[in-house]
Design an enzyme around this catalytic site. Structure first.
Site, short mmCIF file in Angstrom:
data_model
loop_
_atom_site.label_atom_id
_atom_site.label_comp_id
_atom_site.label_asym_id
_atom_site.label_seq_id
_atom_site.Cartn_x
_atom_site.Cartn_y
_atom_site.Cartn_z
N ASP A 1 0.86 -1.19 0.00
CA ASP A 1 0.00 0.00 0.00
C ASP A 1 0.90 1.23 0.00
O ASP A 1 1.90 1.26 0.71
CB ASP A 1 -0.90 -0.01 1.25
CG ASP A 1 -2.12 0.89 1.11
OD1 ASP A 1 -3.24 0.36 1.21
OD2 ASP A 1 -1.95 2.12 0.91
N PHE B 1 -28.86 15.01 -0.79
CA PHE B 1 -28.61 15.47 -2.16
C PHE B 1 -29.78 15.09 -3.08
O PHE B 1 -29.73 14.10 -3.79
CB PHE B 1 -27.30 14.90 -2.69
CG PHE B 1 -26.08 15.35 -1.93
CD1 PHE B 1 -25.99 16.63 -1.40
CD2 PHE B 1 -25.00 14.48 -1.73
CE1 PHE B 1 -24.86 17.05 -0.69
CE2 PHE B 1 -23.87 14.89 -1.04
CZ PHE B 1 -23.80 16.16 -0.51
N ARG C 1 -26.64 15.74 -6.34
CA ARG C 1 -25.21 15.62 -6.62
C ARG C 1 -25.08 15.06 -8.04
O ARG C 1 -25.71 14.03 -8.34
CB ARG C 1 -24.60 14.64 -5.59
CG ARG C 1 -23.11 14.55 -5.61
CD ARG C 1 -22.60 13.69 -4.45
NE ARG C 1 -22.95 12.27 -4.60
CZ ARG C 1 -22.54 11.33 -3.77
NH1 ARG C 1 -21.77 11.63 -2.73
NH2 ARG C 1 -22.88 10.07 -3.96
N TYR D 1 -14.70 7.08 -13.23
CA TYR D 1 -14.47 6.02 -12.23
C TYR D 1 -15.05 4.69 -12.71
O TYR D 1 -14.35 3.66 -12.75
CB TYR D 1 -15.10 6.43 -10.88
CG TYR D 1 -15.11 5.31 -9.88
CD1 TYR D 1 -13.92 4.68 -9.49
CD2 TYR D 1 -16.31 4.84 -9.34
CE1 TYR D 1 -13.93 3.63 -8.59
CE2 TYR D 1 -16.32 3.78 -8.44
CZ TYR D 1 -15.13 3.19 -8.07
OH TYR D 1 -15.14 2.14 -7.19
N1 UDP Z 1 -25.72 11.39 0.01
C1 UDP Z 1 -26.39 12.47 0.57
N2 UDP Z 1 -25.69 13.29 1.40
C2 UDP Z 1 -24.37 13.11 1.70
C3 UDP Z 1 -23.71 12.00 1.13
C4 UDP Z 1 -24.41 11.17 0.29
O1 UDP Z 1 -27.57 12.68 0.32
O2 UDP Z 1 -23.80 13.91 2.45
C5 UDP Z 1 -26.46 10.49 -0.89
C6 UDP Z 1 -25.86 10.37 -2.27
O3 UDP Z 1 -26.32 11.39 -3.12
C7 UDP Z 1 -26.33 8.97 -2.69
C8 UDP Z 1 -26.38 8.20 -1.36
O4 UDP Z 1 -26.41 9.19 -0.34
O5 UDP Z 1 -27.62 9.04 -3.21
C9 UDP Z 1 -25.15 7.34 -1.14
O6 UDP Z 1 -24.00 8.13 -1.40
P1 UDP Z 1 -22.55 7.64 -1.03
O7 UDP Z 1 -21.62 8.77 -1.38
O8 UDP Z 1 -22.53 7.13 0.37
O9 UDP Z 1 -22.30 6.39 -1.98
P2 UDP Z 1 -22.38 6.21 -3.58
O10 UDP Z 1 -23.76 5.64 -3.84
O11 UDP Z 1 -22.16 7.54 -4.22
O12 UDP Z 1 -21.31 5.22 -3.85
#
Ligand code: UDP
Length: 323
Positions: free
Chosen positions: A29, A206, A281, A139
Site C-alpha cells: 500500500d 442530495f 449531486r 471512475y
Molecule cells: N448522500 C447524501 N448526502 C451526503 C452523502 C451522500 O444525500 O452527504 C447520498 C448520495 O447522493 C447517494 C447516497 O447518499 O444518493 C449514497 O451516497 P454515497 O456517497 O454514500 O455512496 P455512492 O452511492 O455515491 O457510492
C-alpha cells in the site's frame, strides 16, 4: 502467501483482518489514502506502489505469492469527472503494471474490486451481472476497462480471476478496532454519524425529487465484513481451480433511501439528525440495487448483516475512531 494490494484501505483492511486467520498475507500500500494502523499486525506490510515495477519485483521475489487481491484504487465519482487522468492512471495504468508483473512472476490468481458504477443508470429495478454495463463517469469506466483487460488476459495468458462488483460498502469491524476513515469523507453513513456526534453541523440530502417513493436516492448497503467474506470464498474457489473468469455482484438485494438511512441512524443511536434538503449531486442514479443470487448459487455467499447492524458497527467505530 496472498498479496493484498491496498490492504491499508477501508475494504482491504477488513479483508486482511478476516483472511489472516487462514492465510499468510503481504500488504502492499502506498498509504495515499490508506492507514498503516488499519493493517493487522500479523500481516507483512510493504509501503510501495502498484504502479512501480521495482516495488512489485521486490514483493514477488521476496514472498511466495499464490494470489493477488487488488483493492487499491481511487473511488470518488465526482473527483473522477474533474480529474480523469488520476483515475485512468491509478486505476487502469497502475493495475496493468501489476498484472504485467504477475504474468512475469507466473502468479495467475487475481481478485479485483469492481463497482456498481460499471452499470451506470440501470434500466432495471434489480441489477444482476447480465445487466448492461454503461458507466456514466470515469471512475466506472476505469473499473470496467480493467474488467475487459482481465477477460483478455484470461484468454491469452491463462489468468484466473474473480471480479467483485460492490454496491455500497459500509459499517466497520465488530471489534471497532478498524473502520471507515476517509479524508474528506463523502459517504452517507459516516457523514450522518459524524453529524450525530456533533462533528458536522448538518447532513445535506442530495436531492428529494428523484423518482423514488420518498424522492431520495436508493442504494444497496452492504457490511464491509460481509464483503470480506465474499472475497475469501472467491479466493478459495480460485485456488481450488473451481473458477477462472467470473463476475459477481455484492449487495444485499435491499434498497434503502437516503431518508431511510438517516432514520435508521437516528433509531440505532437514539440521536436526532440535523438534516437539510440540498441540490442533487451530479452523477447519482436514482436507484442502485443488486441481486447477489449468482454468488449465492455458485459460492454460497449472502450478506448476513442488515442495515441496523451496519450502522450499529459504524457507530461503535465513529464514537472511538482510532485513525
Ligand atoms: N448522500 C447524501 N448526502 C451526503 C452523502 C451522500 O444525500 O452527504 C447520498 C448520495 O447522493 C447517494 C447516497 O447518499 O444518493 C449514497 O451516497 P454515497 O456517497 O454514500 O455512496 P455512492 O452511492 O455515491 O457510492
Amino acid at each position: 502467501m496472498i498479496l493484498v494490494v491496498g490492504g491499508a484501505g477501508y475494504i482491504g483492511s477488513h479483508l486482511v483482518k478476516e483472511l489472516i486467520k487462514k492465510e499468510d498475507i503481504v500488504v502492499l500500500d502506498n498509504l495515499s489514502t490508506g492507514h498503516r494502523e488499519a493493517v493487522d499486525s500479523r500481516a507483512v506490510f510493504v509501503k510501495g506502489d502498484l504502479g512501480n515495477e521495482e516495488d512489485l519485483q521486490m514483493v514477488f521475489r521476496s514472498y511466495p505469492i499464490k494470489a493477488v487481491m487488488h483493492f487499491a484504487a481511487n473511488s470518488l465519482v465526482g473527483e473522477s469527472v474533474v480529474d480523469p487522468l488520476k483515475y485512468y492512471q491509478n486505476n487502469v495504468a497502475a493495475t496493468l503494471t501489476l498484472l504485467k508483473m504477475m504474468m512475469k512472476f507466473k502468479v495467475k490468481n487475481f481478485i479485483f474490486s469492481s463497482t456498481a458504477a460499471t452499470y451506470g443508470i440501470p434500466s432495471v429495478e434489480v441489477i444482476d451481472e447480465s445487466t448492461a454495463t454503461q458507466p456514466i463517469n470515469p471512475y466506472g469506466h476505469s473499473k470496467l476497462m480493467v474488467e475487459q483487460i482481465l477477460a483478455d488476459f484470461s484468454k491469452a495468458y491463462g489468468l484466473n480471476y474473480v471480479v467483485l462488483r460492490y454496491f455500497n460498502a459500509a459499517g466497520a469491524h465488530s471489534s471497532a478496532v478498524i473502520g471507515e476513515s476517509h479524508d474528506p469523507e463523502t459517504h452517507l453513513i459516516p457523514i450522518v454519524l459524524q453529524q450525530l456526534l456533533g462533528e458536522r453541523e448538518k447532513v445535506s440530502v442530495f436531492g428529494s425529487d428523484y423518482d423514488t417513493p420518498d424522492g431520495t436516492c436508493i442504494r444497496d448497503y452492504i457490511h464491509v465484513t460481509d464483503l470480506a467474506t465474499a472475497h475469501i470464498l472467491a479466493l478459495e474457489a480460485l485456488l481450488l481451480g473451481k473458477k477462472s473468469a467470473e463476475i459477481y455482484n455484492l449487495g444485499n438485494g435491499l434498497g434503502f433511501s437516503v431518508k431511510e438511512v438517516i432514520e435508521t441512524c437516528e433509531k440505532v443511536t437514539g440521536v436526532k439528525a440535523n438534516v437539510e434538503i440540498a441540490d442533487r449531486r451530479p452523477g447519482d442514479p436514482a436507484r442502485l440495487v443488486a441481486t447477489s443470487e449468482k454468488i449465492y448459487t455458485q459460492l454460497g455467499w449472502k450478506a448476513d448483516r442488515n442495515l441496523e447492524q451496519i450502522i450499529a458497527d459504524a457507530w461503535k467505530w465513529h464514537q472511538n475512531k482510532k485513525y
